[in-house]
Design a protein around this motif. Structure first.
Motif, PDB file in Angstrom:
ATOM      1  N   GLY A   5       0.790  -1.224   0.000  1.00  0.00           N
ATOM      2  CA  GLY A   5       0.000   0.000   0.000  1.00  0.00           C
ATOM      3  C   GLY A   5       0.821   1.272   0.000  1.00  0.00           C
ATOM      4  N   ILE A   6       2.073   1.164  -0.422  1.00  0.00           N
ATOM      5  CA  ILE A   6       2.947   2.337  -0.465  1.00  0.00           C
ATOM      6  C   ILE A   6       2.859   2.951  -1.860  1.00  0.00           C
ATOM      7  CG2 ILE A   6       5.313   3.182  -0.264  1.00  0.00           C
ATOM      8  CD1 ILE A   6       5.816   0.797   1.634  1.00  0.00           C
ATOM      9  N   PHE A   7       2.508   4.233  -1.908  1.00  0.00           N
ATOM     10  CA  PHE A   7       2.352   4.958  -3.160  1.00  0.00           C
ATOM     11  C   PHE A   7       3.710   5.192  -3.823  1.00  0.00           C
ATOM     12  CE2 PHE A   7       2.498   9.313  -4.975  1.00  0.00           C
ATOM     13  CZ  PHE A   7       1.753   9.067  -6.118  1.00  0.00           C
ATOM     14  N   CYS A   8       3.778   4.914  -5.099  1.00  0.00           N
ATOM     15  CA  CYS A   8       4.991   5.211  -5.878  1.00  0.00           C
ATOM     16  C   CYS A   8       4.949   6.673  -6.283  1.00  0.00           C
ATOM     17  CB  CYS A   8       5.066   4.325  -7.120  1.00  0.00           C
ATOM     18  SG  CYS A   8       5.402   2.610  -6.768  1.00  0.00           S
ATOM     19  N   ASP A   9       5.913   7.442  -5.834  1.00  0.00           N
ATOM     20  CA  ASP A   9       5.945   8.852  -6.182  1.00  0.00           C
ATOM     21  C   ASP A   9       6.710   9.064  -7.487  1.00  0.00           C
ATOM     22  OD1 ASP A   9       8.574   8.495  -5.445  1.00  0.00           O
ATOM     23  OD2 ASP A   9       8.526   9.904  -3.786  1.00  0.00           O
ATOM     24  N   LYS A  10       6.817  10.308  -7.880  1.00  0.00           N
ATOM     25  CA  LYS A  10       7.483  10.673  -9.134  1.00  0.00           C
ATOM     26  C   LYS A  10       8.926  10.167  -9.176  1.00  0.00           C
ATOM     27  CE  LYS A  10       9.183  14.831 -11.364  1.00  0.00           C
ATOM     28  NZ  LYS A  10       9.172  16.289 -11.356  1.00  0.00           N
ATOM     29  N   PHE A  11       9.607  10.238  -8.055  1.00  0.00           N
ATOM     30  CA  PHE A  11      11.019   9.859  -8.019  1.00  0.00           C
ATOM     31  C   PHE A  11      11.200   8.347  -8.154  1.00  0.00           C
ATOM     32  CE2 PHE A  11      10.454  13.800  -5.629  1.00  0.00           C
ATOM     33  CZ  PHE A  11      11.194  14.640  -6.434  1.00  0.00           C
ATOM     34  N   THR A  12      10.341   7.597  -7.508  1.00  0.00           N
ATOM     35  CA  THR A  12      10.391   6.142  -7.623  1.00  0.00           C
ATOM     36  C   THR A  12      10.126   5.708  -9.054  1.00  0.00           C
ATOM     37  OG1 THR A  12       9.586   5.938  -5.357  1.00  0.00           O
ATOM     38  CG2 THR A  12       9.436   3.976  -6.737  1.00  0.00           C
ATOM     39  N   LEU A  13       9.103   6.311  -9.648  1.00  0.00           N
ATOM     40  CA  LEU A  13       8.765   5.963 -11.036  1.00  0.00           C
ATOM     41  C   LEU A  13       9.848   6.418 -12.004  1.00  0.00           C
ATOM     42  CD1 LEU A  13       4.929   6.673 -10.990  1.00  0.00           C
ATOM     43  CD2 LEU A  13       6.069   4.449 -10.996  1.00  0.00           C
ATOM     44  N   ALA A  14      10.480   7.557 -11.727  1.00  0.00           N
ATOM     45  CA  ALA A  14      11.566   8.044 -12.590  1.00  0.00           C
ATOM     46  C   ALA A  14      12.754   7.081 -12.548  1.00  0.00           C
ATOM     47  CB  ALA A  14      11.990   9.444 -12.168  1.00  0.00           C
ATOM     48  N   ILE A  15      13.043   6.536 -11.379  1.00  0.00           N
ATOM     49  CA  ILE A  15      14.127   5.550 -11.261  1.00  0.00           C
ATOM     50  C   ILE A  15      13.782   4.289 -12.054  1.00  0.00           C
ATOM     51  CG2 ILE A  15      15.310   3.994  -9.649  1.00  0.00           C
ATOM     52  CD1 ILE A  15      15.093   6.343  -7.591  1.00  0.00           C
ATOM     53  N   ARG A  16      12.543   3.843 -11.933  1.00  0.00           N
ATOM     54  CA  ARG A  16      12.114   2.659 -12.694  1.00  0.00           C
ATOM     55  C   ARG A  16      12.175   2.934 -14.193  1.00  0.00           C
ATOM     56  NH1 ARG A  16       6.696   0.209 -10.326  1.00  0.00           N
ATOM     57  NH2 ARG A  16       7.165  -1.301 -11.955  1.00  0.00           N
ATOM     58  N   TRP A  46      10.106  17.591 -18.065  1.00  0.00           N
ATOM     59  CA  TRP A  46      10.695  17.293 -19.370  1.00  0.00           C
ATOM     60  C   TRP A  46      11.688  16.132 -19.278  1.00  0.00           C
ATOM     61  CZ3 TRP A  46      15.878  17.380 -19.773  1.00  0.00           C
ATOM     62  CH2 TRP A  46      16.586  18.119 -18.830  1.00  0.00           C
ATOM     63  N   ASN A  47      12.348  15.979 -18.142  1.00  0.00           N
ATOM     64  CA  ASN A  47      13.377  14.956 -18.017  1.00  0.00           C
ATOM     65  C   ASN A  47      12.814  13.542 -18.165  1.00  0.00           C
ATOM     66  OD1 ASN A  47      16.176  14.277 -17.510  1.00  0.00           O
ATOM     67  ND2 ASN A  47      15.424  13.433 -15.586  1.00  0.00           N
ATOM     68  N   SER A  48      11.616  13.303 -17.661  1.00  0.00           N
ATOM     69  CA  SER A  48      11.007  11.976 -17.790  1.00  0.00           C
ATOM     70  C   SER A  48      10.807  11.620 -19.259  1.00  0.00           C
ATOM     71  CB  SER A  48       9.666  11.935 -17.059  1.00  0.00           C
ATOM     72  OG  SER A  48       9.856  12.167 -15.687  1.00  0.00           O
ATOM     73  N   TYR A  49      10.344  12.598 -20.024  1.00  0.00           N
ATOM     74  CA  TYR A  49      10.159  12.350 -21.453  1.00  0.00           C
ATOM     75  C   TYR A  49      11.497  12.186 -22.174  1.00  0.00           C
ATOM     76  CZ  TYR A  49       5.192  13.275 -20.982  1.00  0.00           C
ATOM     77  OH  TYR A  49       3.871  13.206 -20.625  1.00  0.00           O
ATOM     78  N   ALA A  50      12.526  12.887 -21.721  1.00  0.00           N
ATOM     79  CA  ALA A  50      13.855  12.730 -22.320  1.00  0.00           C
ATOM     80  C   ALA A  50      14.397  11.326 -22.069  1.00  0.00           C
ATOM     81  CB  ALA A  50      14.813  13.783 -21.771  1.00  0.00           C
ATOM     82  N   VAL A  51      14.196  10.806 -20.870  1.00  0.00           N
ATOM     83  CA  VAL A  51      14.648   9.450 -20.543  1.00  0.00           C
ATOM     84  C   VAL A  51      13.918   8.439 -21.418  1.00  0.00           C
ATOM     85  CG1 VAL A  51      14.655   7.676 -18.737  1.00  0.00           C
ATOM     86  CG2 VAL A  51      15.349  10.011 -18.189  1.00  0.00           C
ATOM     87  N   VAL A  83      19.512  22.868 -20.046  1.00  0.00           N
ATOM     88  CA  VAL A  83      19.714  21.421 -20.114  1.00  0.00           C
ATOM     89  C   VAL A  83      18.624  20.769 -20.959  1.00  0.00           C
ATOM     90  CG1 VAL A  83      19.898  19.312 -18.745  1.00  0.00           C
ATOM     91  CG2 VAL A  83      20.891  21.424 -17.900  1.00  0.00           C
ATOM     92  N   ALA A  84      17.384  21.241 -20.823  1.00  0.00           N
ATOM     93  CA  ALA A  84      16.280  20.683 -21.605  1.00  0.00           C
ATOM     94  C   ALA A  84      16.507  20.924 -23.097  1.00  0.00           C
ATOM     95  CB  ALA A  84      14.953  21.289 -21.167  1.00  0.00           C
ATOM     96  N   PHE A  85      16.911  22.131 -23.439  1.00  0.00           N
ATOM     97  CA  PHE A  85      17.173  22.427 -24.847  1.00  0.00           C
ATOM     98  C   PHE A  85      18.325  21.593 -25.387  1.00  0.00           C
ATOM     99  CE2 PHE A  85      14.740  26.453 -24.482  1.00  0.00           C
ATOM    100  CZ  PHE A  85      13.968  26.317 -25.625  1.00  0.00           C
ATOM    101  N   VAL A  86      19.375  21.431 -24.613  1.00  0.00           N
ATOM    102  CA  VAL A  86      20.518  20.629 -25.058  1.00  0.00           C
ATOM    103  C   VAL A  86      20.083  19.184 -25.304  1.00  0.00           C
ATOM    104  CG1 VAL A  86      22.746  19.681 -24.328  1.00  0.00           C
ATOM    105  CG2 VAL A  86      22.254  22.113 -24.026  1.00  0.00           C
ATOM    106  N   ASN A  87      19.272  18.636 -24.408  1.00  0.00           N
ATOM    107  CA  ASN A  87      18.763  17.277 -24.594  1.00  0.00           C
ATOM    108  C   ASN A  87      17.904  17.179 -25.846  1.00  0.00           C
ATOM    109  OD1 ASN A  87      19.175  15.053 -22.454  1.00  0.00           O
ATOM    110  ND2 ASN A  87      19.096  16.955 -21.276  1.00  0.00           N
ATOM    111  N   LEU A  88      17.038  18.159 -26.038  1.00  0.00           N
ATOM    112  CA  LEU A  88      16.164  18.149 -27.201  1.00  0.00           C
ATOM    113  C   LEU A  88      16.966  18.269 -28.496  1.00  0.00           C
ATOM    114  CD1 LEU A  88      13.171  17.964 -27.896  1.00  0.00           C
ATOM    115  CD2 LEU A  88      13.058  20.450 -27.761  1.00  0.00           C
ATOM    116  N   LEU A  89      17.955  19.133 -28.512  1.00  0.00           N
ATOM    117  CA  LEU A  89      18.807  19.277 -29.693  1.00  0.00           C
ATOM    118  C   LEU A  89      19.550  17.973 -29.991  1.00  0.00           C
ATOM    119  CD1 LEU A  89      20.223  22.840 -29.008  1.00  0.00           C
ATOM    120  CD2 LEU A  89      18.770  22.189 -30.941  1.00  0.00           C
ATOM    121  N   LYS A  90      20.063  17.343 -28.952  1.00  0.00           N
ATOM    122  CA  LYS A  90      20.779  16.077 -29.125  1.00  0.00           C
ATOM    123  C   LYS A  90      19.854  15.007 -29.714  1.00  0.00           C
ATOM    124  CE  LYS A  90      21.447  13.047 -25.724  1.00  0.00           C
ATOM    125  NZ  LYS A  90      20.955  11.806 -26.245  1.00  0.00           N
TER     126      LYS A  90
END
Length: 116
Positions: A5-16, A46-51, A83-90
């Protein structure tokens, strides 16, 4: 965690998400992105979508990569994030989307001072 019953937060899901992308587990990436997008308690950045885009690109799924890149671009705030723009350009360079690369480069130059 979920069984207890432990909620997965944004950080847990980002690691997964990062782990699935590193392992080229497309089903895992799909599931986590869908879960993050559908949960109102989680605010995606934006970082989640970059990953996710990097994970898709790693296995050659350019169409899915481009979808994630569009979502990434929508989340770059008005003042821009270097950083977001650099990732998007890459990502646009790696997908060989020259027109999109040029378009984002022009946006980046307007929002940030370019030193090199």
């Amino acid at each position: 965690m979920e069984e207890m019953g432990i909620f997965c937060d944004k950080f847990t899901l980002a690691i997964r998400l990062s782990a699935y992308a590193a392992a080229s587990n497309i089903v895992g990436i799909d599931n986590i992105v869908t879960r993050m997008e559908s949960d109102p308690r989680i605010i995606l950045d934006w970082n989640s979508y970059a990953v996710a885009a990097n994970g898709y690109l790693k296995v050659g799924l350019v169409d899915k990569t481009l979808v994630m890149m569009k979502k990434l671009e929508e989340l770059i705030d008005a003042k821009g994030s270097n950083v977001a723009f650099v990732n998007l350009l890459k990502l646009y360079a790696e997908t060989r989307q020259r027109d999109e690369l040029d378009r984002v480069w022009m946006l980046y130059k307007k929002k940030e001072k370019i030193y090199n």
